[in-house]
Design a protein around this motif. Structure first.
Motif, PDB file in Angstrom:
ATOM      1  N   MET A   1       0.844  -1.176   0.000  1.00  0.00           N
ATOM      2  CA  MET A   1       0.000   0.000   0.000  1.00  0.00           C
ATOM      3  C   MET A   1       0.889   1.240   0.000  1.00  0.00           C
ATOM      4  O   MET A   1       1.811   1.342   0.783  1.00  0.00           O
ATOM      5  CB  MET A   1      -0.902  -0.004   1.230  1.00  0.00           C
ATOM      6  N   LYS A   2       0.637   2.136  -0.841  1.00  0.00           N
ATOM      7  CA  LYS A   2       1.416   3.352  -0.951  1.00  0.00           C
ATOM      8  C   LYS A   2       0.784   4.447  -0.097  1.00  0.00           C
ATOM      9  O   LYS A   2      -0.424   4.618  -0.099  1.00  0.00           O
ATOM     10  CB  LYS A   2       1.468   3.793  -2.416  1.00  0.00           C
ATOM     11  N   THR A   3       1.604   5.176   0.630  1.00  0.00           N
ATOM     12  CA  THR A   3       1.084   6.272   1.446  1.00  0.00           C
ATOM     13  C   THR A   3       1.494   7.599   0.826  1.00  0.00           C
ATOM     14  O   THR A   3       2.363   7.652  -0.034  1.00  0.00           O
ATOM     15  CB  THR A   3       1.626   6.201   2.892  1.00  0.00           C
ATOM     16  N   GLY A   4       0.881   8.653   1.267  1.00  0.00           N
ATOM     17  CA  GLY A   4       1.172   9.979   0.729  1.00  0.00           C
ATOM     18  C   GLY A   4       0.037  10.465  -0.139  1.00  0.00           C
ATOM     19  O   GLY A   4      -1.056   9.916  -0.143  1.00  0.00           O
ATOM     20  N   THR A   5       0.322  11.494  -0.887  1.00  0.00           N
ATOM     21  CA  THR A   5      -0.722  12.052  -1.733  1.00  0.00           C
ATOM     22  C   THR A   5      -0.782  11.306  -3.049  1.00  0.00           C
ATOM     23  O   THR A   5       0.228  10.850  -3.566  1.00  0.00           O
ATOM     24  CB  THR A   5      -0.474  13.553  -2.006  1.00  0.00           C
ATOM     25  N   GLY A   6      -1.960  11.186  -3.562  1.00  0.00           N
ATOM     26  CA  GLY A   6      -2.164  10.530  -4.839  1.00  0.00           C
ATOM     27  C   GLY A   6      -2.314  11.565  -5.943  1.00  0.00           C
ATOM     28  O   GLY A   6      -2.374  12.761  -5.698  1.00  0.00           O
ATOM     29  N   GLU A   7      -2.365  11.083  -7.148  1.00  0.00           N
ATOM     30  CA  GLU A   7      -2.533  11.962  -8.295  1.00  0.00           C
ATOM     31  C   GLU A   7      -3.641  11.406  -9.170  1.00  0.00           C
ATOM     32  O   GLU A   7      -3.704  10.194  -9.405  1.00  0.00           O
ATOM     33  CB  GLU A   7      -1.239  12.043  -9.095  1.00  0.00           C
ATOM     34  N   TYR A   8      -4.502  12.282  -9.642  1.00  0.00           N
ATOM     35  CA  TYR A   8      -5.589  11.878 -10.517  1.00  0.00           C
ATOM     36  C   TYR A   8      -5.745  12.948 -11.579  1.00  0.00           C
ATOM     37  O   TYR A   8      -5.727  14.137 -11.266  1.00  0.00           O
ATOM     38  CB  TYR A   8      -6.894  11.726  -9.724  1.00  0.00           C
ATOM     39  N   ARG A   9      -5.885  12.551 -12.808  1.00  0.00           N
ATOM     40  CA  ARG A   9      -6.096  13.495 -13.900  1.00  0.00           C
ATOM     41  C   ARG A   9      -7.563  13.435 -14.314  1.00  0.00           C
ATOM     42  O   ARG A   9      -8.031  12.404 -14.773  1.00  0.00           O
ATOM     43  CB  ARG A   9      -5.194  13.168 -15.080  1.00  0.00           C
ATOM     44  N   PHE A  10      -8.242  14.557 -14.122  1.00  0.00           N
ATOM     45  CA  PHE A  10      -9.652  14.633 -14.460  1.00  0.00           C
ATOM     46  C   PHE A  10      -9.812  14.909 -15.952  1.00  0.00           C
ATOM     47  O   PHE A  10      -9.105  15.729 -16.518  1.00  0.00           O
ATOM     48  CB  PHE A  10     -10.332  15.765 -13.685  1.00  0.00           C
ATOM     49  N   SER A  11     -10.775  14.243 -16.556  1.00  0.00           N
ATOM     50  CA  SER A  11     -11.128  14.559 -17.944  1.00  0.00           C
ATOM     51  C   SER A  11     -11.964  15.836 -17.930  1.00  0.00           C
ATOM     52  O   SER A  11     -12.504  16.237 -16.889  1.00  0.00           O
ATOM     53  CB  SER A  11     -11.936  13.409 -18.556  1.00  0.00           C
ATOM     54  N   LEU A  12     -12.077  16.475 -19.078  1.00  0.00           N
ATOM     55  CA  LEU A  12     -12.894  17.682 -19.157  1.00  0.00           C
ATOM     56  C   LEU A  12     -14.346  17.368 -18.805  1.00  0.00           C
ATOM     57  O   LEU A  12     -15.009  18.154 -18.130  1.00  0.00           O
ATOM     58  CB  LEU A  12     -12.800  18.318 -20.547  1.00  0.00           C
ATOM     59  N   HIS A  13     -14.813  16.204 -19.205  1.00  0.00           N
ATOM     60  CA  HIS A  13     -16.185  15.802 -18.859  1.00  0.00           C
ATOM     61  C   HIS A  13     -16.358  15.697 -17.344  1.00  0.00           C
ATOM     62  O   HIS A  13     -17.356  16.169 -16.792  1.00  0.00           O
ATOM     63  CB  HIS A  13     -16.532  14.474 -19.533  1.00  0.00           C
ATOM     64  N   GLU A  14     -15.390  15.100 -16.666  1.00  0.00           N
ATOM     65  CA  GLU A  14     -15.462  14.985 -15.201  1.00  0.00           C
ATOM     66  C   GLU A  14     -15.425  16.364 -14.548  1.00  0.00           C
ATOM     67  O   GLU A  14     -16.164  16.626 -13.597  1.00  0.00           O
ATOM     68  CB  GLU A  14     -14.306  14.135 -14.673  1.00  0.00           C
ATOM     69  N   ILE A  15     -14.570  17.241 -15.062  1.00  0.00           N
ATOM     70  CA  ILE A  15     -14.492  18.599 -14.524  1.00  0.00           C
ATOM     71  C   ILE A  15     -15.828  19.317 -14.684  1.00  0.00           C
ATOM     72  O   ILE A  15     -16.315  19.961 -13.753  1.00  0.00           O
ATOM     73  CB  ILE A  15     -13.357  19.390 -15.209  1.00  0.00           C
ATOM     74  N   LYS A  16     -16.442  19.171 -15.842  1.00  0.00           N
ATOM     75  CA  LYS A  16     -17.743  19.809 -16.080  1.00  0.00           C
ATOM     76  C   LYS A  16     -18.790  19.277 -15.116  1.00  0.00           C
ATOM     77  O   LYS A  16     -19.564  20.048 -14.544  1.00  0.00           O
ATOM     78  CB  LYS A  16     -18.198  19.577 -17.522  1.00  0.00           C
ATOM     79  N   GLN A  17     -18.825  17.966 -14.937  1.00  0.00           N
ATOM     80  CA  GLN A  17     -19.826  17.377 -14.046  1.00  0.00           C
ATOM     81  C   GLN A  17     -19.599  17.792 -12.595  1.00  0.00           C
ATOM     82  O   GLN A  17     -20.560  18.097 -11.870  1.00  0.00           O
ATOM     83  CB  GLN A  17     -19.825  15.849 -14.179  1.00  0.00           C
ATOM     84  N   LEU A  18     -18.360  17.817 -12.157  1.00  0.00           N
ATOM     85  CA  LEU A  18     -18.056  18.271 -10.799  1.00  0.00           C
ATOM     86  C   LEU A  18     -18.421  19.735 -10.610  1.00  0.00           C
ATOM     87  O   LEU A  18     -18.997  20.110  -9.587  1.00  0.00           O
ATOM     88  CB  LEU A  18     -16.570  18.057 -10.484  1.00  0.00           C
ATOM     89  N   ALA A  19     -18.093  20.559 -11.591  1.00  0.00           N
ATOM     90  CA  ALA A  19     -18.415  21.989 -11.492  1.00  0.00           C
ATOM     91  C   ALA A  19     -19.921  22.202 -11.404  1.00  0.00           C
ATOM     92  O   ALA A  19     -20.398  23.020 -10.603  1.00  0.00           O
ATOM     93  CB  ALA A  19     -17.826  22.752 -12.679  1.00  0.00           C
ATOM     94  N   LEU A  20     -20.672  21.472 -12.209  1.00  0.00           N
ATOM     95  CA  LEU A  20     -22.136  21.588 -12.143  1.00  0.00           C
ATOM     96  C   LEU A  20     -22.666  21.129 -10.790  1.00  0.00           C
ATOM     97  O   LEU A  20     -23.550  21.766 -10.211  1.00  0.00           O
ATOM     98  CB  LEU A  20     -22.790  20.766 -13.255  1.00  0.00           C
ATOM     99  N   PHE A  21     -22.135  20.027 -10.294  1.00  0.00           N
ATOM    100  CA  PHE A  21     -22.561  19.512  -8.994  1.00  0.00           C
ATOM    101  C   PHE A  21     -22.242  20.516  -7.887  1.00  0.00           C
ATOM    102  O   PHE A  21     -23.086  20.820  -7.043  1.00  0.00           O
ATOM    103  CB  PHE A  21     -21.880  18.170  -8.713  1.00  0.00           C
ATOM    104  N   PHE A  22     -21.025  21.043  -7.896  1.00  0.00           N
ATOM    105  CA  PHE A  22     -20.630  22.011  -6.879  1.00  0.00           C
ATOM    106  C   PHE A  22     -21.457  23.283  -6.995  1.00  0.00           C
ATOM    107  O   PHE A  22     -21.854  23.867  -5.989  1.00  0.00           O
ATOM    108  CB  PHE A  22     -19.142  22.347  -7.002  1.00  0.00           C
ATOM    109  N   ARG A  23     -21.721  23.725  -8.208  1.00  0.00           N
ATOM    110  CA  ARG A  23     -22.532  24.939  -8.397  1.00  0.00           C
ATOM    111  C   ARG A  23     -23.935  24.719  -7.851  1.00  0.00           C
ATOM    112  O   ARG A  23     -24.502  25.578  -7.200  1.00  0.00           O
ATOM    113  CB  ARG A  23     -22.551  25.292  -9.886  1.00  0.00           C
ATOM    114  N   LYS A  24     -24.496  23.543  -8.114  1.00  0.00           N
ATOM    115  CA  LYS A  24     -25.848  23.219  -7.638  1.00  0.00           C
ATOM    116  C   LYS A  24     -25.914  23.179  -6.112  1.00  0.00           C
ATOM    117  O   LYS A  24     -26.918  23.546  -5.513  1.00  0.00           O
ATOM    118  CB  LYS A  24     -26.282  21.873  -8.221  1.00  0.00           C
ATOM    119  N   HIS A  25     -24.831  22.752  -5.468  1.00  0.00           N
ATOM    120  CA  HIS A  25     -24.796  22.600  -4.017  1.00  0.00           C
ATOM    121  C   HIS A  25     -23.889  23.637  -3.349  1.00  0.00           C
ATOM    122  O   HIS A  25     -23.413  23.411  -2.233  1.00  0.00           O
ATOM    123  CB  HIS A  25     -24.328  21.185  -3.659  1.00  0.00           C
TER     124      HIS A  25
END
Length: 64
Positions: A1-25
């Motif tokens: 198991m690796k400890t520390g911070t992870g890295e994830y690359r969001f697709s533009l579609h994921e960014i759009k969906q997260l932004a809409l979700f955050f804006r809604k809430h």
């Protein structure tokens, strides 16, 4: 198991969906997520013209 911070690359579609979700809430968004939300919105506005981004956010809210 690796400890520390992870890295994830969001697709533009994921960014759009997260932004809409955050804006809604946005009213119930924890303070710890405000910078992330700002980052997401910035990504949206940098990937579209201002008119496209405004239409993107407004069309989603008008449908709900």
């Amino acid at each position: 198991m690796k400890t520390g911070t992870g890295e994830y690359r969001f697709s533009l579609h994921e960014i759009k969906q997260l932004a809409l979700f955050f804006r809604k809430h946005e009213d119930s968004l924890p303070e710890e997520l405000q910078n992330f939300f700002s980052f997401l919105e910035s990504c949206i506005y940098n990937s579209m013209t201002i008119e496209e981004a405004e239409r993107f956010f407004n069309e989603d809210f008008n449908e709900k």
